[in-house]
Design an enzyme around this catalytic site. Structure first.
Site, PDB file in Angstrom:
ATOM      1  N   GLU A 101     -84.224  55.931 -46.626  1.00  0.00           N
ATOM      2  CA  GLU A 101     -83.657  57.260 -46.398  1.00  0.00           C
ATOM      3  C   GLU A 101     -83.390  57.880 -47.768  1.00  0.00           C
ATOM      4  O   GLU A 101     -82.790  57.267 -48.639  1.00  0.00           O
ATOM      5  CB  GLU A 101     -82.416  57.232 -45.514  1.00  0.00           C
ATOM      6  CG  GLU A 101     -81.237  56.466 -46.003  1.00  0.00           C
ATOM      7  CD  GLU A 101     -79.977  56.727 -45.166  1.00  0.00           C
ATOM      8  OE1 GLU A 101     -79.942  57.653 -44.351  1.00  0.00           O
ATOM      9  OE2 GLU A 101     -79.008  55.982 -45.365  1.00  0.00           O
ATOM     10  N   GLY A 110     -71.221  54.845 -42.526  1.00  0.00           N
ATOM     11  CA  GLY A 110     -71.662  54.731 -43.914  1.00  0.00           C
ATOM     12  C   GLY A 110     -73.037  54.084 -43.955  1.00  0.00           C
ATOM     13  O   GLY A 110     -73.790  54.130 -42.986  1.00  0.00           O
ATOM     14  N   SER A 111     -73.341  53.455 -45.072  1.00  0.00           N
ATOM     15  CA  SER A 111     -74.685  52.905 -45.251  1.00  0.00           C
ATOM     16  C   SER A 111     -74.853  51.591 -44.492  1.00  0.00           C
ATOM     17  O   SER A 111     -73.877  50.890 -44.200  1.00  0.00           O
ATOM     18  CB  SER A 111     -74.947  52.680 -46.739  1.00  0.00           C
ATOM     19  OG  SER A 111     -74.031  51.719 -47.222  1.00  0.00           O
ATOM     20  N   THR A 112     -76.092  51.256 -44.215  1.00  0.00           N
ATOM     21  CA  THR A 112     -76.397  50.007 -43.506  1.00  0.00           C
ATOM     22  C   THR A 112     -75.939  48.805 -44.336  1.00  0.00           C
ATOM     23  O   THR A 112     -75.388  47.843 -43.795  1.00  0.00           O
ATOM     24  CB  THR A 112     -77.902  49.956 -43.192  1.00  0.00           C
ATOM     25  OG1 THR A 112     -78.195  51.029 -42.289  1.00  0.00           O
ATOM     26  CG2 THR A 112     -78.302  48.641 -42.541  1.00  0.00           C
ATOM     27  N   ALA A 113     -76.130  48.874 -45.642  1.00  0.00           N
ATOM     28  CA  ALA A 113     -75.742  47.737 -46.500  1.00  0.00           C
ATOM     29  C   ALA A 113     -74.239  47.476 -46.400  1.00  0.00           C
ATOM     30  O   ALA A 113     -73.808  46.319 -46.233  1.00  0.00           O
ATOM     31  CB  ALA A 113     -76.140  48.029 -47.949  1.00  0.00           C
ATOM     32  N   THR A 114     -73.427  48.527 -46.472  1.00  0.00           N
ATOM     33  CA  THR A 114     -71.974  48.331 -46.380  1.00  0.00           C
ATOM     34  C   THR A 114     -71.575  47.944 -44.961  1.00  0.00           C
ATOM     35  O   THR A 114     -70.664  47.135 -44.756  1.00  0.00           O
ATOM     36  CB  THR A 114     -71.227  49.598 -46.837  1.00  0.00           C
ATOM     37  OG1 THR A 114     -71.761  50.018 -48.088  1.00  0.00           O
ATOM     38  CG2 THR A 114     -69.745  49.338 -47.005  1.00  0.00           C
ATOM     39  N   GLY A 115     -72.270  48.496 -43.968  1.00  0.00           N
ATOM     40  CA  GLY A 115     -71.990  48.156 -42.574  1.00  0.00           C
ATOM     41  C   GLY A 115     -72.122  46.655 -42.332  1.00  0.00           C
ATOM     42  O   GLY A 115     -71.333  46.062 -41.576  1.00  0.00           O
ATOM     43  N   CYS A 119     -77.032  61.732 -41.845  1.00  0.00           N
ATOM     44  CA  CYS A 119     -77.618  60.475 -41.346  1.00  0.00           C
ATOM     45  C   CYS A 119     -78.795  60.779 -40.447  1.00  0.00           C
ATOM     46  O   CYS A 119     -79.788  60.065 -40.453  1.00  0.00           O
ATOM     47  CB  CYS A 119     -76.560  59.648 -40.624  1.00  0.00           C
ATOM     48  SG  CYS A 119     -75.708  60.546 -39.324  1.00  0.00           S
ATOM     49  N   LYS A 151     -59.504  55.741 -44.042  1.00  0.00           N
ATOM     50  CA  LYS A 151     -59.828  55.704 -45.473  1.00  0.00           C
ATOM     51  C   LYS A 151     -61.065  56.559 -45.727  1.00  0.00           C
ATOM     52  O   LYS A 151     -62.171  56.201 -45.324  1.00  0.00           O
ATOM     53  CB  LYS A 151     -60.119  54.259 -45.915  1.00  0.00           C
ATOM     54  CG  LYS A 151     -60.202  54.126 -47.426  1.00  0.00           C
ATOM     55  CD  LYS A 151     -60.946  52.888 -47.863  1.00  0.00           C
ATOM     56  CE  LYS A 151     -62.430  53.083 -47.900  1.00  0.00           C
ATOM     57  NZ  LYS A 151     -62.912  54.164 -48.784  1.00  0.00           N
ATOM     58  N   GLU A 192     -71.708  53.120 -37.506  1.00  0.00           N
ATOM     59  CA  GLU A 192     -72.645  54.255 -37.517  1.00  0.00           C
ATOM     60  C   GLU A 192     -73.291  54.256 -38.882  1.00  0.00           C
ATOM     61  O   GLU A 192     -72.651  54.596 -39.882  1.00  0.00           O
ATOM     62  CB  GLU A 192     -71.897  55.572 -37.280  1.00  0.00           C
ATOM     63  CG  GLU A 192     -71.272  55.710 -35.910  1.00  0.00           C
ATOM     64  CD  GLU A 192     -72.289  55.935 -34.800  1.00  0.00           C
ATOM     65  OE1 GLU A 192     -73.490  56.101 -35.094  1.00  0.00           O
ATOM     66  OE2 GLU A 192     -71.883  55.929 -33.640  1.00  0.00           O
TER      67      GLU A 192
END
Ligand code: NAD
Length: 477
Positions: free
Chosen positions: A380, A228-233, A284, A177, A250
């Site tokens: 970031e 992707g982002s840490t929040a979504t991770g 990143c 996706k 990642e």
């Protein structure tokens, strides 16, 4: 884009489900960030199509995983050849949807070809743990099943290959996706998969930022590989917990570059600029903070400001563009707010604002005399913006570089390589470079420390992440 015929579901880009190039349940516009205008439409899957994609991948798994690894490798090498043959078309589409200048787009596509080839050359050999008159104990690597690959918008082509190549080589099947704002190169790659791979081995669905959760929680999926982002991770980790899926995350980074007092300030400033501004800073592992000795701080900042002012910022499709727009409207708005704050928290010596033109262009920005607690230093930026901080005590600079929840990469710059390497070893990051930054290779493992990730990609270790290690323990005598 209006739809005079009412055939909103028709677009020449298709999803790939069970080997068939398929329309979505609906369509969405894809924006060219250099203009801010829609230039294409993209099929969007609904949850039933996500289920169909997972079911196809489940059905394709037994035959694909039973092939000798050399046959799977040959298909991956064939994908590399097909991508290379169409590299210019992929690069043009990448620039149109992502914004990066044409030469950087071509580098990404060729990098993706190398990644496919590098994994096609790898093998999963059994590891003999014990072999004597009492027992033969070996560890083998088995595929997991269906891998869900969820991607961000900064490097849509190469990051897909970082997941697809090892997943397929190990014998898994895939549902990928792309990010909603950069779906088209992934769909174009789907046309190559449809020609080269058996049905269901690779499936591609697109969404409007609404199917990632369902994909991460899906009971048919054995592993989620997320960039992707840490929040979504963190959401992916939570969603995966219900079925204890394997995960590779990642995530974000806030890489520091520490410049030592024996570094050439002009030469190093040029390299730091590249490391901060490539892909308009949307990397990143871009340099997101630079720590510079006070003795060379002024000259270093001046050179950075000169480079930022001289950089050609333009539509990536135009010859000579060095820095393109940022990729999407949300990131553009976020950066404008960050720049407003920076003007209050430090001294902006180049850039500092959006360009007065259509599209999502931000002037390359250098901010000096800023403190570690400023948002532009703590978070970031993910844009063409670099804060430069001074230091007088090297231990203090290392402590400040490490005072972050992120730990993706970092770098140390100086002429005494032993000393620079000693400092690099003190960085709390997955990778520390000396006199370079952002140097990645498909054969070298890459992973994030702290909240920059879980697990890793690339190299043989990255391939192992797409396998279940299994011990076979045979008693003798
Ligand atoms: P994002 O987290 O917003 O989106 C990434 C993907 O996750 C998209 O495909 C999105 O649709 C999907 N998604 C959204 N909600 C989801 C959910 N609840 N569950 C599962 N998936 C969901 O990130 P982005 O803005 O696209 O990318 C920028 C970020 O990616 C930056 O933080 C950057 O540092 C990071 N990044 C990390 C690496 C790395 O290798 N460590 C590489 C590139 C980018």
């Amino acid at each position: 884009m209006n739809d005079p015929t009412g055939e909103a579901a028709m677009t020449h880009f298709k999803l790939l489900i069970d080997g068939a190039l398929t329309d979505g349940a609906r369509t969405m516009d894809v924006i060219n960030p250099a203009t801010g205008e829609a230039f294409e439409t993209c099929p969007v899957a609904d949850e039933a199509q996500l289920d169909a994609a997972v079911a196809a991948a489940v059905a394709a798994f037994p035959a694909w995983s039973a092939l000798p690894i050399g046959e799977r490798a040959a298909r991956i090498a064939a994908l590399a050849d097909a991508l290379q043959a169409r590299a210019d078309a992929f690069a043009r589409l990448l620039t149109a949807e992502q914004g990066k200048p044409g030469n950087q787009a071509k580098m990404e596509v060729i990098g993706a070809v190398f990644t496919l080839r590098a994994f096609a050359a790898m093998r999963l050999e059994p590891h003999v743990i014990r072999d004597d008159d009492k027992a033969r104990i070996i560890e083998v690597r088995r595929p997991l099943g269906v891998v869900g690959a969820i991607l961000p918008w900064n490097f849509p082509v190469i990051l897909l290959m970082n997941k697809l190549a090892p997943a397929l080589l190990a014998g898994n099947t895939l549902v990928a996706k792309p990010a909603p704002t950069t779906p088209l190169t992934t769909l174009l790659f789907g046309t190559l998969c449809a020609e080269i791979l058996p049905p269901g081995v690779v499936n591609i669905i697109c969404d409007e930022n609404d199917l990632g959760g369902a994909l991460s929680a899906h009971p048919g999926i054995a592993k989620v590989s997320f960039t992707g982002s840490t929040a979504t991770g963190k959401k992916v980790m939570q969603a995966a917990a219900a079925t204890l899926k394997r995960i590779t995350l990642e995530l974000g980074g806030n890489d520091a570059a520490i410049i030592l007092d024996d570094a050439d300030p002009i030469e190093t400033a040029r390299k730091i600029f590249q490391g901060a501004m490539a892909n308009a800073g949307q990397v990143c592992i871009a340099i997101k903070r630079a720590y510079v000795p006070e003795a060379i701080y002024d000259v270093f900042c001046e050179e950075l400001a000169r480079l930022a002012t001289a950089a050609v910022v333009d539509d990536g499709a135009k010859q000579g563009a060095q820095i393109g727009p940022v990729q999407n409207a949300a990131q553009y708005e976020r950066l404008k707010t960050l720049l407003d704050e920076s003007a209050r928290e430090g001294k902006v010596i180049a850039g500092g604002a959006a360009l007065d033109r259509p599209g999502f262009f931000i002037a390359p920005t250098i901010v000096r005399d800023v403190t570690d607690d400023a948002r532009i230093v703590r978070e970031e930026q993910f844009g063409p913006v670099l804060p430069v901080l001074s230091y007088t005590d090297l231990d203090d600079a290392v402590a400040r570089a490490n005072a972050s929840e992120f730990g993706l990469g970092g770098s140390v710059w100086g002429t005494d390589l032993d000393r620079a390497t000693d400092i690099a070893l003190r960085l709390q990051s997955g990778t520390a470079w000396v006199n370079q930054h952002m140097a990645l290779s498909p054969t070298v493992p890459f992973r994030g420390a702290k909240q920059s990730g879980v697990g890793g990609e690339l190299g043989l270790e990255g391939l192992h992440e797409y396998t279940q290690a299994m011990i076979v323990n045979v008693a003798r005598g």
